[in-house]
Scaffold this motif. Structure first.
Motif, PDB file in Angstrom:
ATOM      1  N   THR A   1     -77.838  52.338  37.071  1.00 21.16           N
ATOM      2  CA  THR A   1     -76.579  51.980  37.727  1.00 21.16           C
ATOM      3  C   THR A   1     -76.034  53.135  38.564  1.00 21.16           C
ATOM      4  N   SER A   2     -76.121  54.362  38.056  1.00 21.72           N
ATOM      5  CA  SER A   2     -75.589  55.486  38.836  1.00 21.72           C
ATOM      6  C   SER A   2     -76.474  55.768  40.050  1.00 21.72           C
ATOM      7  N   PHE A   3     -77.790  55.658  39.876  1.00 19.29           N
ATOM      8  CA  PHE A   3     -78.720  55.814  41.009  1.00 19.29           C
ATOM      9  C   PHE A   3     -78.409  54.731  42.049  1.00 19.29           C
TER      10      PHE A   3
ATOM     11  N   ALA B   1     -76.779  46.714  39.609  1.00 16.93           N
ATOM     12  CA  ALA B   1     -76.457  45.582  38.720  1.00 16.93           C
ATOM     13  C   ALA B   1     -77.233  45.661  37.405  1.00 16.93           C
ATOM     14  N   TYR B   2     -78.440  46.231  37.453  1.00 14.28           N
ATOM     15  CA  TYR B   2     -79.326  46.242  36.293  1.00 14.28           C
ATOM     16  C   TYR B   2     -78.677  46.867  35.053  1.00 14.28           C
ATOM     17  N   GLY B   3     -78.032  48.013  35.236  1.00 14.96           N
ATOM     18  CA  GLY B   3     -77.412  48.716  34.104  1.00 14.96           C
ATOM     19  C   GLY B   3     -76.371  47.858  33.406  1.00 14.96           C
ATOM     20  N   PHE B   4     -75.570  47.136  34.194  1.00 12.53           N
ATOM     21  CA  PHE B   4     -74.532  46.275  33.617  1.00 12.53           C
ATOM     22  C   PHE B   4     -75.178  45.144  32.814  1.00 12.53           C
TER      23      PHE B   4
ATOM     24  N   ALA C   1     -66.898  55.362  32.699  1.00 11.25           N
ATOM     25  CA  ALA C   1     -66.375  56.673  33.105  1.00 11.25           C
ATOM     26  C   ALA C   1     -67.490  57.593  33.580  1.00 11.25           C
ATOM     27  N   ILE C   2     -68.687  57.386  33.035  1.00 12.33           N
ATOM     28  CA  ILE C   2     -69.812  58.265  33.391  1.00 12.33           C
ATOM     29  C   ILE C   2     -70.465  57.866  34.720  1.00 12.33           C
ATOM     30  N   ILE C   3     -70.510  56.567  34.983  1.00 10.99           N
ATOM     31  CA  ILE C   3     -71.271  56.080  36.152  1.00 10.99           C
ATOM     32  C   ILE C   3     -70.888  56.783  37.476  1.00 10.99           C
ATOM     33  N   PRO C   4     -69.586  56.848  37.852  1.00  8.19           N
ATOM     34  CA  PRO C   4     -69.272  57.502  39.134  1.00  8.19           C
ATOM     35  C   PRO C   4     -69.694  58.970  39.156  1.00  8.19           C
TER      36      PRO C   4
END
Lengths: 337, 263
Positions: free
Chosen positions: B73-75, B125-128, B147-150
């Motif tokens: 998701t972060s990538f 979308a995959y991470g969610f 909180a970590i994703i951004p």
């Protein structure tokens, strides 16, 4: 008041010399040989507010490099530049608010989207509030007659329509100076004429300073009031268009056709083209009286046709462009002018 | 004021990017679902492996899935918002920064945010989806994830950009920047403990996989908000380094005359 001022503006580029042969290539891995190219060498220039300047030169003369230094894209290697009182390299962001640019080869419009979307994004880029952006867009749509294709994806526009959109986009934030690098490249005669009319309107009605580079003599003659010719990275001509054209009047091209074979040699004047019954001469009117030349030609035989034309501006500029060194360019400029 | 203006500009840029990729809707959806399917194949692989081995390097299946979720998701977010982070080297080499230098905006921000990568929407979308399907993920864990994703996306964007920025000095840096980016991504998808302790310092410095995978996992496992802060601190540090590098490199930019359009 000067809006552009440069003193000894220079730019060098360093490039690696490509060695020939395998052994030389291996050697260059360890100890590469570098070559310094002086793209722009000490340009002094002053442009007044509201001037329309043609910045000319052959390919590789240093035109684009100079424009890129004046707009903050490139940092100069030497000398100084002030544009709208700012140092373009140091105050790039501030300067960008006061200048507009149209680079014929580089688009600032999104290729797959209608120009209206790019306008909205540019509004945010230039910090225009929604009301100002809407008003400004409406003004430009009317002036540039963009309404029929404002909502058409840019990829589907003709080149002429795209250039009109490009120029309109560059004016959204009401710049004081407009830099145009080959804006009419690839346009047909009608589209070129339309762009020239628009640029002339901008100068007359909005007092925008226009800094134009073009290889099209028509652009220069129709739009510009002053011509600066650079060659080998240095200024070789800086004249008003009026002076340039006036000086061009000194040279006449005389064409003659006799009823039959005639001797085309004239004392001190060699024809540039000749057949047995026709000839063409370039006459420097400071050395030869036109009346004497015509009388001498009439005396050679019965005339069936005689034409006297001004030397094309294109030929004068081409002679300067063709010179192989800075010295030759100065000589060519002096001789021609 | 300038801050608000920058956000407005970034919002418009994002809207334009999305509109541009949606011009070709079928291609958009094919790429998005293709990428999710690709990622899902790895989940199957890990499930089979961990069912047989009982765990890898102290990681269970949910740990692995969380690492995949946060990395993916972060990538994805980094490439959705700042799609040009892996194009800087080419743009520098081919003199494509001119348009951005002519605008009154921060060049790095303007360059990276002027494109969205279609397949990255699938990664995002995959991470969610993974987290939603994972049993026993409570509100606290969702909040840690969000909180970590951004911050992790910032680490990806800044680290990828920093590698690409080498082009200002090397001319063509696609080889080395590509390798650094592959390292970062690959190390982020495996448990930290399978690597030699002697090389783990790399993950906290040059190739910051720790901040997009290992530290987030520590935060998620024990709901440690201090670890979330560490990820944010790393993200800001990387951002500062990248911007300084880019600014220094920009002075060496040589432009070019290649014809170009904004796509």
């Amino acid at each position: 008041m000067s809006v552009i001022e440069t003193r000894g503006l220079s730019r060098t580029f360093e490039s690696r010399v490509r060695p020939r042969g395998f052994a030389a290539s291996l050697k260059s891995l360890v100890k590469p040989e570098r070559r310094v190219v002086n793209a722009v060498r000490g340009i002094d220039l002053e442009v007044e507010r509201g001037e329309v300047l043609a910045f000319l030169g052959p390919n590789g003369a240093g035109k684009s490099t100079t424009i890129k230094m004046l707009t903050g894209i490139l940092h100069p290697s030497g000398g100084t530049a002030r544009v709208l009182g700012l140092d373009p390299a140091r105050d790039r962001m501030k300067l960008a608010m006061g200048i507009g640019t149209v680079f014929g080869q580089k688009s600032q419009l999104w290729y797959h989207l209608p120009a209206s979307d790019s306008f909205r994004l540019l509004g945010a880029v230039y910090e225009l509030d929604d009301a100002t952006l809407a008003r400004r867009t409406a003004e430009l749509v009317e002036r540039f007659a963009l309404a029929p294709y404002l909502e058409t994806p840019v990829r589907k526009l003709s080149l002429g329509e795209r250039v009109r959109c490009e120029i309109a986009a560059s004016l959204l934030h009401k710049p004081e100076i407009l830099f145009l690098d080959e804006p009419t490249i690839g346009l047909d005669v009608v589209a070129k004429r339309e762009v020239r009319v628009l640029l002339d309107e901008l100068r007359r009605e909005d007092g925008v300073t226009i800094f134009l580079t073009s290889h099209d003599i028509g652009d220069i003659e129709k739009v510009c009031k002053r011509a600066v010719i650079i060659h080998h990275g240095t200024v070789v001509v800086d004249e008003s268009m009026k002076e340039l054209k006036h000086r061009a009047l000194r040279r006449k091209r005389v064409g003659v056709k006799w009823a039959g074979p005639a001797d085309s040699s004239l004392p001190g004047l060699e024809p540039i083209k000749r057949t047995e019954d026709a000839a063409k001469y370039d006459v420097d009117t400071t050395k030869h009286r036109l009346e004497d030349v015509i009388s001498a030609l009439a005396a050679r035989g019965e005339l069936v046709d005689l034409t006297v034309e001004d030397e094309p501006l294109e030929d004068i500029i081409a002679a300067i462009f063709a010179s192989r060194s800075e010295e030759e360019a100065h000589v060519a400029a002096g001789a021609r002018l | 004021m300038r801050f608000a203006s920058t956000f407005r500009f970034l919002g418009r840029a994002f809207a334009v990017n999305v509109k541009a990729v949606l011009e070709y809707r079928v291609n958009f959806f094919l790429q998005v679902f293709g990428m999710m399917l690709n990622n899902a194949a790895f989940a199957v692989f890990w499930k089979v492996l961990i069912d047989r081995t009982g765990g890898v390097g102290g990681y269970g299946f949910t740990d692995i899935m969380f690492v995949w979720a946060v990395s993916s998701t972060s990538f994805g977010l980094a490439h959705v918002v700042a799609g040009n982070i892996r194009s800087i080297s080419r743009m520098v080499r081919e003199g494509e920064l001119d348009v951005y230098l002519l605008q009154p905006r921060d060049v790095w921000l303007n360059v990276v945010c002027s494109r969205t990568v279609v397949s990255a929407w699938g990664d995002f979308a995959y991470g969610f989806i993974v987290l939603a399907l994972m049993p026993g993920v409570g509100l606290g864990r969702w909040l840690v994830f969000l909180a970590i994703i951004p911050a992790a996306a910032l680490v990806f964007a800044a680290a990828f950009s920093a590698a690409e920025t080498l082009a200002f000095w090397l001319g063509d840096s696609q080889g080395i920047s590509g390798a650094l980016q592959e390292f970062l991504l690959s190390f982020s998808l495996y448990p930290e403990t399978i690597f030699e302790p002697g090389m783990r310092w790399i993950f906290y410095t040059l190739v910051p996989s720790a901040f997009v995978a290992y530290v987030p996992l520590a935060a998620w496992r024990s709901l440690d908000w201090g670890a979330v802060g560490v990820v944010w601190a790393a993200a800001l540090a990387w951002l500062i380094i990248t911007r300084a590098l880019f600014r220094a490199g920009l002075k060496r930019y040589e432009s070019g005359n290649k014809m170009g359009a904004r796509i």
